[in-house]
Design an enzyme around this catalytic site. Structure first.
Site, PDB file in Angstrom:
ATOM      1  N   LYS A  35       0.837  -1.211   0.000  1.00  0.00           N
ATOM      2  CA  LYS A  35       0.000   0.000   0.000  1.00  0.00           C
ATOM      3  C   LYS A  35       0.871   1.260   0.000  1.00  0.00           C
ATOM      4  O   LYS A  35       2.079   1.188   0.234  1.00  0.00           O
ATOM      5  CB  LYS A  35      -0.910  -0.035   1.234  1.00  0.00           C
ATOM      6  CG  LYS A  35      -0.157  -0.041   2.559  1.00  0.00           C
ATOM      7  CD  LYS A  35      -1.024  -0.494   3.721  1.00  0.00           C
ATOM      8  CE  LYS A  35      -0.217  -0.491   5.014  1.00  0.00           C
ATOM      9  NZ  LYS A  35      -0.960  -1.118   6.116  1.00  0.00           N
ATOM     10  N   ARG A 129     -10.834  -0.359  14.276  1.00  0.00           N
ATOM     11  CA  ARG A 129     -10.673   0.407  13.027  1.00  0.00           C
ATOM     12  C   ARG A 129     -11.552  -0.230  11.950  1.00  0.00           C
ATOM     13  O   ARG A 129     -12.583   0.287  11.581  1.00  0.00           O
ATOM     14  CB  ARG A 129      -9.211   0.405  12.567  1.00  0.00           C
ATOM     15  CG  ARG A 129      -8.239   1.087  13.504  1.00  0.00           C
ATOM     16  CD  ARG A 129      -6.914   1.364  12.835  1.00  0.00           C
ATOM     17  NE  ARG A 129      -6.415   0.215  12.073  1.00  0.00           N
ATOM     18  CZ  ARG A 129      -5.254   0.169  11.446  1.00  0.00           C
ATOM     19  NH1 ARG A 129      -4.436   1.213  11.485  1.00  0.00           N
ATOM     20  NH2 ARG A 129      -4.889  -0.901  10.780  1.00  0.00           N
ATOM     21  N   TYR A 251      15.158  30.216   8.345  1.00  0.00           N
ATOM     22  CA  TYR A 251      13.922  30.898   8.755  1.00  0.00           C
ATOM     23  C   TYR A 251      13.833  31.023  10.266  1.00  0.00           C
ATOM     24  O   TYR A 251      14.245  30.129  11.005  1.00  0.00           O
ATOM     25  CB  TYR A 251      12.704  30.109   8.277  1.00  0.00           C
ATOM     26  CG  TYR A 251      12.384  30.294   6.817  1.00  0.00           C
ATOM     27  CD1 TYR A 251      12.142  31.565   6.295  1.00  0.00           C
ATOM     28  CD2 TYR A 251      12.319  29.206   5.962  1.00  0.00           C
ATOM     29  CE1 TYR A 251      11.842  31.738   4.952  1.00  0.00           C
ATOM     30  CE2 TYR A 251      12.017  29.362   4.616  1.00  0.00           C
ATOM     31  CZ  TYR A 251      11.777  30.637   4.120  1.00  0.00           C
ATOM     32  OH  TYR A 251      11.483  30.795   2.803  1.00  0.00           O
ATOM     33  N   MET A 310      11.195  24.623   2.529  1.00  0.00           N
ATOM     34  CA  MET A 310      10.413  23.825   1.586  1.00  0.00           C
ATOM     35  C   MET A 310      11.293  23.068   0.595  1.00  0.00           C
ATOM     36  O   MET A 310      11.094  21.886   0.332  1.00  0.00           O
ATOM     37  CB  MET A 310       9.439  24.735   0.822  1.00  0.00           C
ATOM     38  CG  MET A 310       8.477  23.969  -0.071  1.00  0.00           C
ATOM     39  SD  MET A 310       7.438  25.076  -1.037  1.00  0.00           S
ATOM     40  CE  MET A 310       6.492  25.888   0.244  1.00  0.00           C
TER      41      MET A 310
HETATM   42  C1  LIG Z   1      -0.113  -2.022   6.850  1.00  0.00           C
HETATM   43  C2  LIG Z   1      -0.658  -3.345   7.240  1.00  0.00           C
HETATM   44  C3  LIG Z   1       0.186  -4.464   7.349  1.00  0.00           C
HETATM   45  C4  LIG Z   1       1.686  -4.359   7.253  1.00  0.00           C
HETATM   46  O1  LIG Z   1       2.192  -3.810   8.441  1.00  0.00           O
HETATM   47  P1  LIG Z   1       3.767  -3.611   8.678  1.00  0.00           P
HETATM   48  O2  LIG Z   1       3.854  -3.160  10.079  1.00  0.00           O
HETATM   49  O3  LIG Z   1       4.199  -2.570   7.700  1.00  0.00           O
HETATM   50  O4  LIG Z   1       4.415  -4.909   8.416  1.00  0.00           O
HETATM   51  C5  LIG Z   1      -0.397  -5.694   7.581  1.00  0.00           C
HETATM   52  N1  LIG Z   1      -1.738  -5.825   7.726  1.00  0.00           N
HETATM   53  C6  LIG Z   1      -2.569  -4.756   7.656  1.00  0.00           C
HETATM   54  C7  LIG Z   1      -4.034  -4.960   7.846  1.00  0.00           C
HETATM   55  C8  LIG Z   1      -2.064  -3.484   7.425  1.00  0.00           C
HETATM   56  O5  LIG Z   1      -2.884  -2.440   7.386  1.00  0.00           O
END
Ligand SMILES: *Cc1c(COP(=O)(O)O)cnc(C)c1O
Length: 368
Positions: A35, A129, A251, A310
């Protein structure tokens, strides 16, 4: 040559990390969580390299990400963690993606429209969640008419505290997960992110889901990181200035020089995900009180001076010998010499956030 900062992504190190996690997964299949543009590294090259290495299952958050994985990996199983919505049905079905059903409404939607395409079932065992409650999951396991309309392959849950393997919340979540695995004994079971893949063999079940560790990040707290670094971020030196003691830098004129100082001004800044909190002077930001980050130049750790802007960062290179400075073109922000998690700690965050903040301006070079 561009003045854009650059990322060098070592696909061989990535594959080695996957093979290591696959080895640790023993009898379980090792998938890849890809992802957020493969944690900032680029979905397509990562999916292609890992498919070639033998990875057959990918997880992404969003359907659009799944579409990109599908183009790179025509035969893989691709699970969509955000699940299914009426307006993502089309992209999901067109690309043969598998939603991870995350509540009873999604179960109903997919039962009606899924046409027996594969899916997974998410059960929330203690994060609040995504996922069906344990009671809802057990209820579904007894609803044979609904189940018969679903081609469910995987039952999964996600851990809140896997980075701390002995945390008591892991035990609670595991007990909840076991209540469901026994009701869905015909499915593949998946419970482990990177941290649990590394440290909790009893959580591996049939399918592990590592993400951050593949990309070289720290998954576990307080132990040496066993993974190879995969990403090197570098920034171009634009000029070297000579400034006097007492002068100000950056800055807010927050940094005051305490000695005659050589300052390298390098390209890149918070617009490139190199957070302002990495600045060498305090930047009021939540409760983080960073000392500021270093960059690496030919064996020398050089502290950041003043605030990260930036597009520019100013660095104290006074202690780097002039012969080296005259030749130098690039500094490392993190990579083989400064671990991504050490840079992240300097701004009060985690490697995950630093990696996924890397913006579109980097020139991404894939090696090996
Ligand atoms: C992001 C995620 C993972 C991977 O987690 P890591 O800590 O990056 O290994 C696995 N399962 C779900 C449901 C996730 O959202």
């Amino acid at each position: 040559m561009s003045t854009a900062p650059r990322l060098t992504i070592d696909l061989n190190a990535l594959v080695q990390n996957w093979l290591k996690l696959k080895g640790l997964s023993s009898q379980a299949e090792c998938s890849t969580v890809i992802k957020a543009n493969a944690y900032g590294l680029g979905i397509e090259p990562v999916a292609t390299a890992l498919t070639k290495a033998g990875c057959k299952t990918f997880f992404v958050a969003m359907a659009e990400e799944g579409e990109r994985v599908r183009a790179a990996s025509p035969n893989a199983r691709i699970f969509i963690l955000n699940g299914i919505f009426a307006d993502t049905l089309e992209v999901i079905k067109t690309n043969n993606l598998s939603p991870v059903l995350g509540n009873v409404d999604q179960v109903a939607l997919w039962a009606t429209h899924g046409e027996a395409n594969a899916c997974a079932l998410h059960v929330d065992t203690g994060m609040n969640r995504l996922g069906l409650d344990v009671e809802e999951a057990i209820g579904l396991s007894q609803d044979t008419s609904k189940l018969s309309k679903l081609n469910t392959k995987v039952l999964m849950s996600h851990l809140a505290c896997a980075d701390d393997p002995d945390h008591e919340h892991n035990t609670l979540q595991h007990e909840n997960f076991q209540k469901c695995t026994s009701e869905f004994s015909n499915l593949e079971h998946s419970f482990s992110n990177s941290a649990a893949t590394l440290a909790r063999p009893d959580f591996h079940y049939n399918l592990t889901r590592p993400g951050v560790a593949l990309y070289g990040g720290e998954a576990l707290n307080d132990v040496p990181n066993p993974m190879q670094p995969v990403v090197t971020a570098q920034s171009r030196i634009l000029q070297i200035r000579h400034a006097k003691a007492g002068e100000k830098v950056g800055y807010g004129a927050e940094a005051t020089l305490t000695r005659p100082t050589k300052i390298a001004t390098i390209s890149g800044g918070y617009a490139d995900g190199f957070h302002r909190a990495l600045s060498g002077v305090s930047v009021p930001l939540r409760e983080a009180k960073p000392k500021g980050a270093n960059v690496w130049l030919e064996g020398y750790l050089c502290p950041i001076l003043g605030r990260v802007s930036m597009d520019l960062i100013t660095v104290d290179v006074t202690d780097v010998p002039s012969q080296i400075l005259e030749q130098a073109k690039w500094v490392e922000l993190f990579g083989k010499n400064i671990m991504v998690d050490d840079a992240a700690r300097a701004c009060g965050t985690i490697g995950y956030e630093l990696l996924t903040s890397l913006g579109g301006r980097y020139v991404r070079d894939y090696i090996n």
